[in-house]
Motif scaffolding. Sequence first.
Motif, mmCIF file in Angstrom:
data_model
loop_
_atom_site.group_PDB
_atom_site.id
_atom_site.type_symbol
_atom_site.label_atom_id
_atom_site.label_comp_id
_atom_site.label_asym_id
_atom_site.label_seq_id
_atom_site.Cartn_x
_atom_site.Cartn_y
_atom_site.Cartn_z
ATOM 1 N N ARG A 169 0.822 -1.211 0.000
ATOM 2 C CA ARG A 169 0.000 0.000 0.000
ATOM 3 C C ARG A 169 0.854 1.258 0.000
ATOM 4 N NH1 ARG A 169 -4.800 -1.980 4.119
ATOM 5 N NH2 ARG A 169 -6.186 -2.650 2.454
ATOM 6 N N MET A 171 3.869 1.574 -1.157
ATOM 7 C CA MET A 171 4.472 1.715 -2.489
ATOM 8 C C MET A 171 3.454 2.279 -3.483
ATOM 9 S SD MET A 171 6.698 -1.775 -2.917
ATOM 10 C CE MET A 171 8.217 -2.026 -1.967
ATOM 11 N N THR A 172 2.273 1.708 -3.456
ATOM 12 C CA THR A 172 1.221 2.175 -4.353
ATOM 13 C C THR A 172 0.938 3.651 -4.109
ATOM 14 O OG1 THR A 172 0.271 -0.028 -4.359
ATOM 15 C CG2 THR A 172 -1.151 1.759 -5.074
ATOM 16 N N TRP A 175 3.726 5.766 -5.455
ATOM 17 C CA TRP A 175 3.745 5.720 -6.916
ATOM 18 C C TRP A 175 2.617 6.564 -7.511
ATOM 19 C CZ3 TRP A 175 7.727 4.596 -9.707
ATOM 20 C CH2 TRP A 175 7.586 4.431 -11.088
ATOM 21 N N GLU A 176 1.488 6.606 -6.828
ATOM 22 C CA GLU A 176 0.393 7.434 -7.326
ATOM 23 C C GLU A 176 0.746 8.921 -7.243
ATOM 24 O OE1 GLU A 176 -2.954 5.693 -5.297
ATOM 25 O OE2 GLU A 176 -2.953 4.039 -6.745
ATOM 26 N N GLU A 179 3.095 9.474 -10.141
ATOM 27 C CA GLU A 179 2.372 9.550 -11.417
ATOM 28 C C GLU A 179 1.713 10.913 -11.617
ATOM 29 O OE1 GLU A 179 -0.061 5.992 -11.351
ATOM 30 O OE2 GLU A 179 1.363 4.988 -12.683
ATOM 31 N N ALA A 209 12.321 5.020 -6.529
ATOM 32 C CA ALA A 209 11.029 5.211 -7.194
ATOM 33 C C ALA A 209 10.961 6.593 -7.837
ATOM 34 C CB ALA A 209 9.890 5.029 -6.193
ATOM 35 N N PHE B 161 10.644 -1.292 -11.678
ATOM 36 C CA PHE B 161 9.766 -0.618 -10.727
ATOM 37 C C PHE B 161 8.307 -0.752 -11.103
ATOM 38 C CE2 PHE B 161 11.182 1.913 -7.170
ATOM 39 C CZ PHE B 161 12.486 1.481 -7.144
ATOM 40 N N ILE B 165 5.421 -2.105 -8.598
ATOM 41 C CA ILE B 165 4.181 -1.391 -8.330
ATOM 42 C C ILE B 165 2.977 -2.220 -8.796
ATOM 43 C CG2 ILE B 165 2.854 0.679 -8.878
ATOM 44 C CD1 ILE B 165 5.239 1.111 -7.005
ATOM 45 N N ALA B 168 2.388 -4.688 -6.164
ATOM 46 C CA ALA B 168 1.924 -3.971 -4.960
ATOM 47 C C ALA B 168 0.445 -3.620 -5.116
ATOM 48 C CB ALA B 168 2.753 -2.714 -4.729
ATOM 49 N N ARG B 169 0.090 -3.158 -6.308
ATOM 50 C CA ARG B 169 -1.316 -2.798 -6.536
ATOM 51 C C ARG B 169 -2.220 -4.010 -6.536
ATOM 52 N NH1 ARG B 169 -0.400 1.953 -11.079
ATOM 53 N NH2 ARG B 169 -0.468 3.648 -9.570
ATOM 54 N N THR B 172 -2.653 -5.134 -2.972
ATOM 55 C CA THR B 172 -3.548 -4.214 -2.275
ATOM 56 C C THR B 172 -4.997 -4.469 -2.693
ATOM 57 O OG1 THR B 172 -1.792 -2.569 -2.214
ATOM 58 C CG2 THR B 172 -4.033 -1.782 -1.865
#
Lengths: 430, 430
Positions: A169, A171-172, A175-176, A179, A209, B161, B165, B168-169, B172
């Motif tokens: 979570r 990491m997500t 990453w969001e 993005e 990241a 990466f 991710i 990871a997603r 999740t």
Amino acid sequence: MTDIPNRVWNHKWKIDPIVRSLIDTDFYKLLMCQSVFRNNRDTQVTFSLINRSKSVPLANLIDEGELREQLDHIRSLSLSRGESTWLRGNTFYGKRQMFRPDFVEWFENVRLPAYHLERVGDQYELTFEGSWPEVMLWEIPALAVLMELRGRAVLNEMGRFELQILYARAMTKLWEKVEKLRKVPELRIADFGTRRRHSFLWQDWCVQAMGEGLGSSFVGTSNCLIAKNRDLEAIGTNAHELPMVYAALAQDDAALARAPYDVLADWHEEHEGNLRIILPDTYGTEGFLKNAPDYLAGWTGIRIDSGDPATGAEVAIRWWQDRGEDPTKKLVIFSDGLDETKILELYNQFAGRVRVSFGWGTLLTNDFRGLAPDDGLAPFSLVCKAIKANGRPTVKLSDNPNKAMGPASEIARYKRVFGVGDQKAMDVVV
Amino acid sequence: MTDIPNRVWNHKWKIDPIVRSLIDTDFYKLLMCQSVFRNNRDTQVTFSLINRSKSVPLANLIDEGELREQLDHIRSLSLSRGESTWLRGNTFYGKRQMFRPDFVEWFENVRLPAYHLERVGDQYELTFEGSWPEVMLWEIPALAVLMELRGRAVLNEMGRFELQILYARAMTKLWEKVEKLRKVPELRIADFGTRRRHSFLWQDWCVQAMGEGLGSSFVGTSNCLIAKNRDLEAIGTNAHELPMVYAALAQDDAALARAPYDVLADWHEEHEGNLRIILPDTYGTEGFLKNAPDYLAGWTGIRIDSGDPATGAEVAIRWWQDRGEDPTKKLVIFSDGLDETKILELYNQFAGRVRVSFGWGTLLTNDFRGLAPDDGLAPFSLVCKAIKANGRPTVKLSDNPNKAMGPASEIARYKRVFGVGDQKAMDVVV
């Protein structure tokens, strides 16, 4: 195949050290340390840990024995040959030999001085006393140790899968953010998240990241060890501790009023280009700029670290214009309480009007908000500050009274000397 | 420490085999295989791969050479000693020696028969011919190989990466489903996701996540290898291939009308308790139940695998009531196109009225929807079915005309013989 030697090795560790290198610290600490080593080597200072988030009962969460083991481990560290080589041989901010041989030689032999640790209620009192260039090296590792030990206390209660999901979570989540940020290719962002990171490994992941996701928009990290290991730019200039100690050492009000400019005069002598960044808020940005000598307007830029950041940047723009400088050539570095939304908002407001850059700290390397039961991993506001210099108390006002520190009578005196009037209080998130 | 031998070993692999064990298959395949081995050992069948999602151009995505390597690898597999021991010694559905010695001995010596692979346009034609108990073992591994090779084609385009991710997603995403499901402690759910899983390792992770998150609500997995490795219950009963082949073998309309009941008569002789589960939809649920012999109403439950699941369960409840049975004692297993929302909806509608259970398939082990560019990892509707038995075509009608298969003239004949009228067409998601 199970890797038996690795597994046996891992089980032999008595502790899992949080800080394993003297350069696992912020780059500006080393720049400032060199400056202090040259100009104020014998000044005696006291640094103290201050938990501004009283709701986090550190002494209940963290075992005193474990904390001592971690701090003792830091005291056992010395600069490795490779680290020394990196300091001597690397190019920092486009300059070779940024660190002078006499400083590196001193640094190679330094060991961190003793600490004083005492439990007071549900908090720890943690202080460091000694000569300024040695004691100042405690700030970042002490904060990182406290932050990570508190995290470990929470992680210890979690199952194997809960841990996996937790990091998935996190990491997500990061990453969001990446993005969103990558949609603005002209952004310039550095990692400023060492002191209040979730953990070293997590910061290291966040840095990777950022590099993978943002490419050249990610300009580097304040963490020297990560910069060295991952061949990145080490980023940072100077911090409030310089004017705070200089101010404390001032013998009278006139010297006090001069102190913040004395700091930058010393810095001016030592550094050029992108290292000439004004940090104006220690005793109020408005007064600092109004009374600043003209040569400071010629500096490369300014770092906005408290108060409303947009207001601070507008004040700086007007100041440059008043002094006949072109703001579009100037660098504005935002570094206070940033998250991706704030970064994009500030970028949209100031891109084109000044050169904009961001030092992204705690919400880059420790945004575990909402990811653990009772929000037990949310970052909190922990600082480690110089509180005394040669026996005299230090004072910080900043542009946010919630960040002020020092004895009340001294705060009043400083406000008078620096002409600081009413200030808008803002919540300190991290 | 880098684990050098492991690294060298990993680089020696010529292929990364997708299916590495003959029991990496659904439990019901083995139960059915034993039944076929006993009752229809010499029946010659043809199984064929059918991609119901024409928009997924498998032959463009998957290299034919790689596909052949994977299929050839499966043909090289034989039952290991430990696998054989597990089949002989384990308790399945509370029964010891579920697998008879003569069957296990045959299984120990079996190798999967040849396959026929041909590219036709942007799809593959993949068929298997031979004796029924051997050919039927191809279904699950063939599907798993196609699904995973298509996934690998997409994963090959992703950076390190992006991969981290991605998983990871996906973790999740699954964990959020688990967290919704764990709010209903009385739920009973099994993993039915082998055939269209994202990959073996991912299915294995999903099974562990279900166990960790749902505790005793997670009753087991249909995958024998994972059940063996992780000491879980192996779950499953029987499938459409039995009535489809029995029906194809029928010599006239009267025998055809009897065929689905002949299947269950054989099953009744072999199994008891929770293995006595009716799968009523092969040629239409309504007609099947109306004409069913009385003893079937005494069976433990029913599996709803096509059409609107709530409607199917209501039909079953009325049928039990009509036959003087108490529906609250009966088991209803939902297994078609489930996701967590549907599971909770069906649970809320039927809990207390019947004993409810769920076989959660593709959206448990392959919900990568929305996680890759162009949704390139979204699961799709791939099946592998018996299309001929002793030279005669098979037919499936099901409760959803979009799932029907067979030659048009035979479909018409089956609809007449089984009295199937208009059916409501429903999208086939996976």
